[in-house]
Design a protein around this motif. Structure first.
Motif, PDB file in Angstrom:
ATOM      1  N   GLN A  74     -46.830 -25.819  18.490  1.00  0.00           N
ATOM      2  CA  GLN A  74     -45.465 -25.805  17.964  1.00  0.00           C
ATOM      3  C   GLN A  74     -44.879 -24.410  18.131  1.00  0.00           C
ATOM      4  OE1 GLN A  74     -45.171 -27.565  14.012  1.00  0.00           O
ATOM      5  NE2 GLN A  74     -47.087 -28.682  14.327  1.00  0.00           N
ATOM      6  N   TYR A 123     -41.911 -21.850  16.478  1.00  0.00           N
ATOM      7  CA  TYR A 123     -41.062 -21.607  15.318  1.00  0.00           C
ATOM      8  C   TYR A 123     -40.240 -20.350  15.549  1.00  0.00           C
ATOM      9  CZ  TYR A 123     -43.743 -24.975  12.542  1.00  0.00           C
ATOM     10  OH  TYR A 123     -44.330 -26.115  12.055  1.00  0.00           O
ATOM     11  N   GLN A 164     -38.024 -17.237  13.384  1.00  0.00           N
ATOM     12  CA  GLN A 164     -37.858 -16.600  12.088  1.00  0.00           C
ATOM     13  C   GLN A 164     -36.769 -15.537  12.184  1.00  0.00           C
ATOM     14  OE1 GLN A 164     -41.085 -14.139  10.561  1.00  0.00           O
ATOM     15  NE2 GLN A 164     -40.632 -14.785   8.469  1.00  0.00           N
ATOM     16  N   LEU A 183     -39.774 -19.446   8.306  1.00  0.00           N
ATOM     17  CA  LEU A 183     -39.793 -19.926   9.679  1.00  0.00           C
ATOM     18  C   LEU A 183     -39.119 -21.287   9.778  1.00  0.00           C
ATOM     19  CD1 LEU A 183     -42.233 -17.873   9.466  1.00  0.00           C
ATOM     20  CD2 LEU A 183     -43.150 -19.061  11.465  1.00  0.00           C
ATOM     21  N   HIS A 231     -38.867 -24.670  12.299  1.00  0.00           N
ATOM     22  CA  HIS A 231     -39.499 -25.359  13.416  1.00  0.00           C
ATOM     23  C   HIS A 231     -38.499 -25.592  14.547  1.00  0.00           C
ATOM     24  CE1 HIS A 231     -40.741 -29.117  15.533  1.00  0.00           C
ATOM     25  NE2 HIS A 231     -41.861 -28.446  15.584  1.00  0.00           N
ATOM     26  N   PHE A 249     -42.567 -17.615  17.119  1.00  0.00           N
ATOM     27  CA  PHE A 249     -44.004 -17.752  16.934  1.00  0.00           C
ATOM     28  C   PHE A 249     -44.486 -19.077  17.519  1.00  0.00           C
ATOM     29  CE2 PHE A 249     -44.739 -14.318  13.923  1.00  0.00           C
ATOM     30  CZ  PHE A 249     -43.469 -14.109  13.382  1.00  0.00           C
ATOM     31  N   ILE A 306     -52.340 -22.475  12.860  1.00  0.00           N
ATOM     32  CA  ILE A 306     -52.662 -21.068  13.039  1.00  0.00           C
ATOM     33  C   ILE A 306     -51.573 -20.444  13.898  1.00  0.00           C
ATOM     34  CG2 ILE A 306     -54.367 -19.408  13.834  1.00  0.00           C
ATOM     35  CD1 ILE A 306     -55.297 -21.141  11.490  1.00  0.00           C
ATOM     36  N   PHE A 307     -50.967 -19.381  13.378  1.00  0.00           N
ATOM     37  CA  PHE A 307     -49.835 -18.744  14.040  1.00  0.00           C
ATOM     38  C   PHE A 307     -50.254 -17.487  14.795  1.00  0.00           C
ATOM     39  CE2 PHE A 307     -46.024 -20.908  12.453  1.00  0.00           C
ATOM     40  CZ  PHE A 307     -46.573 -21.694  11.457  1.00  0.00           C
ATOM     41  N   GLY A 308     -49.503 -17.195  15.858  1.00  0.00           N
ATOM     42  CA  GLY A 308     -49.656 -15.932  16.551  1.00  0.00           C
ATOM     43  C   GLY A 308     -48.839 -14.852  15.873  1.00  0.00           C
ATOM     44  N   LYS A 309     -48.795 -13.664  16.497  1.00  0.00           N
ATOM     45  CA  LYS A 309     -48.090 -12.538  15.903  1.00  0.00           C
ATOM     46  C   LYS A 309     -46.615 -12.516  16.249  1.00  0.00           C
ATOM     47  CE  LYS A 309     -52.046  -9.451  15.431  1.00  0.00           C
ATOM     48  NZ  LYS A 309     -52.612  -8.116  15.731  1.00  0.00           N
TER      49      LYS A 309
END
Lengths: 114, 113
Positions: B33, B35, B37, B43, B45, B88, B102-105
């Motif tokens: 997914q 997102y 921000q 965040l 979607h 993200f 689990i999200f990335g930076k």
């Protein structure tokens, strides 16, 4: 309808004090998540509630952190004996069903530990 | 542990240009997914792509997924100043026990007019 609501929006506390952060998910959403976001960083997973199942606590950074979800709705994240490194934005999200679906986020609680 | 990693970390473009952000991940996934921000907000979607899909469109957004390379890209066409935000990727692990996304930076996109 109403989105995910978090309170307070900002919290300043002294090192060593306990804090409680509240999350009101979207009505009917069975899954609820807590994430932490430090300045300029990505999201760090903390804890995940899904329906009546035991929560996934694998992301909690220490035993000073705990969370509960009462009646399958409102959740409270508690941080005991706060430390300066706990300063971050704490984000709550909910999603509507067991099968994977997009998360709906609140605007977060900005926690500052002085 | 970090599952997704976005690239680049920061991107600055002019209005009207296209913006491409990439995401790499480590383990097999159910879906991926994206997102967005805005500063000081939660965040939002944007789009979800399942592991058996290769490309998906939504308005000015185009997402691709290459499971053999464990990577995804998000393309924003004809960018606008309002697209300025952090983006993200988030992976849903292919795990029977069930885990959180689990999200990335993230990639910070700045679109100037």
């Amino acid at each position: 309808g109403a989105g995910v609501s978090q309170s307070p929006s900002n919290k300043v506390t002294e090192k060593g004090k306990d804090v409680e952060l509240r999350c009101d998910p979207i009505s009917g959403h069975t899954a609820l998540y807590w994430y932490r976001q430090s300045l300029g960083q990505g999201l760090e997973f903390l804890i995940y509630f899904q329906g009546n199942s035991a929560p996934d606590k694998s992301g909690l950074p220490s035993d000073r952190f705990s969370a509960e979800r009462t009646g399958g709705s409102v959740s409270t994240l508690t941080i005991q004996r706060t430390q300066q490194e706990d300063s971050a934005v704490y984000l709550c999200a909910s999603s509507p069903r067991q099968v994977r679906s997009p998360l709906h986020f609140g605007n977060g609680t900005r926690l500052t530990v002085t | 542990s970090q599952q997704g990693e976005e690239d680049p970390q920061a991107l600055s473009i002019q209005e009207g240009e296209n913006a491409t952000m990439n995401c790499s991940y480590k383990t097999s996934i159910n879906n991926l997914q994206w997102y967005r921000q805005n500063s000081g907000r939660g965040l939002v979607h944007l789009i979800l792509i399942r592991s058996n899909e290769r490309e998906k469109h939504s308005g000015r957004l185009r997402v691709t997924l290459d499971t053999s390379k464990k990577s995804s890209s998000l393309l924003i066409t004809a960018s606008r100043a309002a697209d300025t935000a952090s983006y993200f990727c988030a992976t849903d692990l292919n795990d029977q026990a069930g885990t959180a996304l689990i999200f990335g930076k993230g990639t910070t996109l700045s679109v100037s007019s």
